[in-house]
Motif scaffolding. Structure first.
Motif, short mmCIF file in Angstrom:
data_model
loop_
_atom_site.label_atom_id
_atom_site.label_comp_id
_atom_site.label_asym_id
_atom_site.label_seq_id
_atom_site.Cartn_x
_atom_site.Cartn_y
_atom_site.Cartn_z
N ALA A 87 8.42 7.11 0.89
CA ALA A 87 7.19 7.43 1.63
C ALA A 87 5.95 7.38 0.74
O ALA A 87 4.84 7.18 1.23
CB ALA A 87 7.33 8.81 2.27
N GLY A 88 6.14 7.61 -0.56
CA GLY A 88 4.99 7.59 -1.47
C GLY A 88 4.72 8.92 -2.15
O GLY A 88 3.68 9.11 -2.79
N LYS A 89 5.66 9.85 -2.06
CA LYS A 89 5.45 11.20 -2.58
C LYS A 89 5.28 11.21 -4.11
O LYS A 89 4.33 11.79 -4.64
CB LYS A 89 6.63 12.11 -2.17
CG LYS A 89 6.90 12.12 -0.68
CD LYS A 89 8.08 12.99 -0.29
CE LYS A 89 9.43 12.55 -0.83
NZ LYS A 89 9.90 11.25 -0.28
N THR A 90 6.21 10.56 -4.80
CA THR A 90 6.12 10.52 -6.26
C THR A 90 4.88 9.74 -6.70
O THR A 90 4.20 10.12 -7.66
CB THR A 90 7.40 9.92 -6.88
OG1 THR A 90 8.50 10.77 -6.55
CG2 THR A 90 7.30 9.82 -8.39
N THR A 91 4.56 8.68 -5.97
CA THR A 91 3.34 7.92 -6.26
C THR A 91 2.11 8.83 -6.16
O THR A 91 1.19 8.75 -6.97
CB THR A 91 3.20 6.72 -5.29
OG1 THR A 91 4.36 5.90 -5.44
CG2 THR A 91 1.96 5.91 -5.58
N PHE A 148 9.37 16.22 -13.33
CA PHE A 148 9.68 14.87 -12.86
C PHE A 148 10.92 14.87 -11.98
O PHE A 148 11.80 15.72 -12.12
CB PHE A 148 9.88 13.93 -14.04
CG PHE A 148 8.60 13.66 -14.79
CD1 PHE A 148 7.80 12.59 -14.44
CD2 PHE A 148 8.17 14.52 -15.79
CE1 PHE A 148 6.60 12.35 -15.10
CE2 PHE A 148 6.97 14.29 -16.46
CZ PHE A 148 6.20 13.20 -16.12
N GLN A 149 10.98 13.85 -11.10
CA GLN A 149 12.13 13.72 -10.21
C GLN A 149 13.41 13.58 -11.04
O GLN A 149 14.43 14.18 -10.71
CB GLN A 149 11.91 12.48 -9.32
CG GLN A 149 12.89 12.37 -8.20
CD GLN A 149 12.45 11.31 -7.17
OE1 GLN A 149 11.30 10.88 -7.14
NE2 GLN A 149 13.37 10.91 -6.32
N ASN A 150 13.35 12.79 -12.11
CA ASN A 150 14.47 12.71 -13.05
C ASN A 150 14.08 13.50 -14.29
O ASN A 150 13.01 13.28 -14.84
CB ASN A 150 14.74 11.26 -13.44
CG ASN A 150 15.00 10.42 -12.20
OD1 ASN A 150 15.84 10.76 -11.38
ND2 ASN A 150 14.25 9.34 -12.05
N GLY A 204 8.79 13.84 3.18
CA GLY A 204 8.77 12.53 3.82
C GLY A 204 10.00 11.75 3.41
O GLY A 204 10.59 12.04 2.37
N PRO A 205 10.38 10.75 4.20
CA PRO A 205 11.58 9.97 3.88
C PRO A 205 11.46 9.28 2.51
O PRO A 205 10.35 9.15 1.98
CB PRO A 205 11.61 8.91 4.99
CG PRO A 205 10.75 9.45 6.09
CD PRO A 205 9.73 10.31 5.44
N ASN A 206 12.57 8.84 1.98
CA ASN A 206 12.57 8.11 0.71
C ASN A 206 11.62 6.93 0.78
O ASN A 206 11.60 6.21 1.78
CB ASN A 206 13.98 7.59 0.39
CG ASN A 206 14.80 8.66 -0.27
OD1 ASN A 206 14.29 9.45 -1.07
ND2 ASN A 206 16.09 8.71 0.06
N ARG A 209 0.87 -1.18 0.00
CA ARG A 209 0.00 0.00 0.00
C ARG A 209 0.90 1.23 0.00
O ARG A 209 1.40 1.68 1.03
CB ARG A 209 -0.93 -0.05 1.21
CG ARG A 209 -1.86 1.14 1.31
CD ARG A 209 -3.19 0.80 1.95
NE ARG A 209 -4.02 0.00 1.06
CZ ARG A 209 -5.29 -0.33 1.31
NH1 ARG A 209 -5.87 0.06 2.40
NH2 ARG A 209 -5.96 -1.05 0.44
N ALA A 210 1.14 1.77 -1.19
CA ALA A 210 2.07 2.90 -1.33
C ALA A 210 1.45 4.21 -0.86
O ALA A 210 2.15 5.12 -0.42
CB ALA A 210 2.54 3.01 -2.77
N LEU A 211 0.12 4.31 -0.98
CA LEU A 211 -0.61 5.47 -0.45
C LEU A 211 -1.77 4.95 0.36
O LEU A 211 -2.51 4.08 -0.11
CB LEU A 211 -1.16 6.36 -1.57
CG LEU A 211 -0.18 7.11 -2.45
CD1 LEU A 211 -0.96 7.87 -3.52
CD2 LEU A 211 0.66 8.09 -1.63
N1 LIG Z 1 5.14 1.16 -10.27
C1 LIG Z 1 5.37 0.66 -9.04
N2 LIG Z 1 5.25 -0.66 -8.80
C2 LIG Z 1 5.46 -1.16 -7.57
N3 LIG Z 1 5.81 -0.43 -6.51
C3 LIG Z 1 5.96 0.90 -6.68
C4 LIG Z 1 5.74 1.51 -7.95
N4 LIG Z 1 5.95 2.86 -7.82
C5 LIG Z 1 6.28 3.06 -6.54
N5 LIG Z 1 6.27 1.89 -5.85
C6 LIG Z 1 6.57 1.72 -4.41
O1 LIG Z 1 5.83 2.68 -3.70
C7 LIG Z 1 6.58 3.17 -2.58
C8 LIG Z 1 6.67 4.67 -2.66
O2 LIG Z 1 7.55 5.07 -3.71
P1 LIG Z 1 7.69 6.58 -4.19
O3 LIG Z 1 6.34 7.14 -4.39
O4 LIG Z 1 8.62 6.60 -5.33
O5 LIG Z 1 8.36 7.25 -2.89
P2 LIG Z 1 9.02 8.69 -2.70
O6 LIG Z 1 8.79 9.50 -3.93
O7 LIG Z 1 8.35 9.25 -1.47
O8 LIG Z 1 10.49 8.45 -2.43
C9 LIG Z 1 7.92 2.48 -2.64
O9 LIG Z 1 7.86 1.37 -1.78
C10 LIG Z 1 8.02 2.03 -4.09
O10 LIG Z 1 8.83 0.90 -4.21
#
Ligand SMILES: Nc1ncnc2c1ncn2[C@@H]1O[C@H](COP(=O)(O)OP(=O)(O)O)[C@@H](O)[C@H]1O
Ligand SMILES: [Mg+2]
Length: 263
Positions: free
Chosen positions: A42-46, A92-94, A38-40, A19-21
């Motif tokens: 955490a789900g921010k980019t998600t 984007f982050q990258n 939030g820490p690496n 559960r990423a979010l």
């Molecule tokens: N496409 C994906 N498939 C599976 N897991 C994902 C995917 N995208 C992100 N995650 C997982 O969701 C969690 C949050 O990732 P992310 O949103 O990149 O964190 P943040 O940006 O806060 O560092 C991580 O555990 C990551 O591995």
């Protein structure tokens, strides 16, 4: 009380068993700069990927409300290009630029979502198309000037210094005339001078009334820019408040203890 431009409620995203979010609520009001930290992992980019149509969230609602309207637009289920049209633009982050296109062309691409039948017109070169193209170029130049990139207008994007490439991504996003600008770690990889310039630039963009939601690891930058901060850990919101409130919050401090903070 200012009106919310973005209103997200109960946003949940599962990847298989992860559960990423987890039922996240977040809002951004007109003219605000809001940070999501939030820490690496955490789900921010998600979170960004869910609200911009890259992922389809498992649950939750995403509404955008233009400042001059009371009508909420639901973004749920829209594709990324439709989300951009409704008024959410992101970086984007990258870095994702068109490396072998010029700086000006990269920004012009951002404009196209606000203009009409460009491809058809480009083939037949109608008077209306020429006029529209001229206006796209003028607007794009104005954005480049504002972001200190005009001198690079005719360079290939990949020839630019790193900090300028990151600014170009912001320029392209701004060219879509967003209601809300989303920035994913804009200071990542920047040197201290570039970060100071970025701080000034984001403040300048905000002065035009642009609402901004920013993911950022550089705490000094976050504290300097933000009206409000949302803090996530393990997909959940663990705190929200003003920079002063967040700085003192024991839950936030604990979440960050496990990792190095760029303070
Ligand atoms: N496409 C994906 N498939 C599976 N897991 C994902 C995917 N995208 C992100 N995650 C997982 O969701 C969690 C949050 O990732 P992310 O949103 O990149 O964190 P943040 O940006 O806060 O560092 C991580 O555990 C990551 O591995
Ligand atoms: Mg991220």
């Amino acid at each position: 009380m200012k009106q919310s431009i973005l209103q997200v409620t109960g946003l949940t995203m599962d990847f298989g068993g992860i559960r990423a979010l987890n039922s996240l609520d977040l809002d951004v009001k007109s003219g605000e700069i809001v940070a999501l930290i939030g820490p690496n992992g955490a789900g921010k980019t998600t979170f960004f990927n869910c609200i911009t149509g890259i992922y389809t969230p498992t649950a939750g609602d995403i509404f955008l409300t233009p400042p001059d309207s009371s009508k909420k637009i639901s973004l749920k289920g829209l594709k990324p290009n439709q989300v951009t049209e409704k008024g959410l633009a992101r970086t984007f982050q990258n870095i994702r630029l068109f490396a072998k296109m010029t700086v000006l062309e990269n920004v012009m691409i951002g404009r196209h979502c606000r203009t009409k039948a460009f491809v058809f017109g480009a083939i037949f070169r109608t008077a209306a198309t020429r006029k529209e193209e001229k206006s796209i170029i003028e607007t794009s130049y104005a954005i480049l000037e504002k972001l200190g990139l005009a001198e690079f207008a005719n360079e290939f994007a990949d020839n630019l210094p790193y900090g300028a490439q990151r600014r170009l991504e912001i320029a392209r996003a701004l060219a879509t005339e967003p209601l809300l600008l989303l920035l994913d770690e804009p200071a990542a990889g920047m040197n201290p001078q570039e970060t100071i310039a970025l701080d000034k630039l984001i403040k300048k963009i905000s002065l035009d009334g642009q609402a901004i939601l920013l993911i950022e690891h550089d705490m000094q930058l976050v504290m300097s820019l933000s009206d409000r901060i949302f803090v996530m850990d393990y997909g959940k919101k663990i705190a929200q408040g003003t920079p002063a409130e967040i700085r003192e919050n024991p839950v936030v401090i604990k979440a960050y203890l496990g990792e190095e903070v760029d303070a």
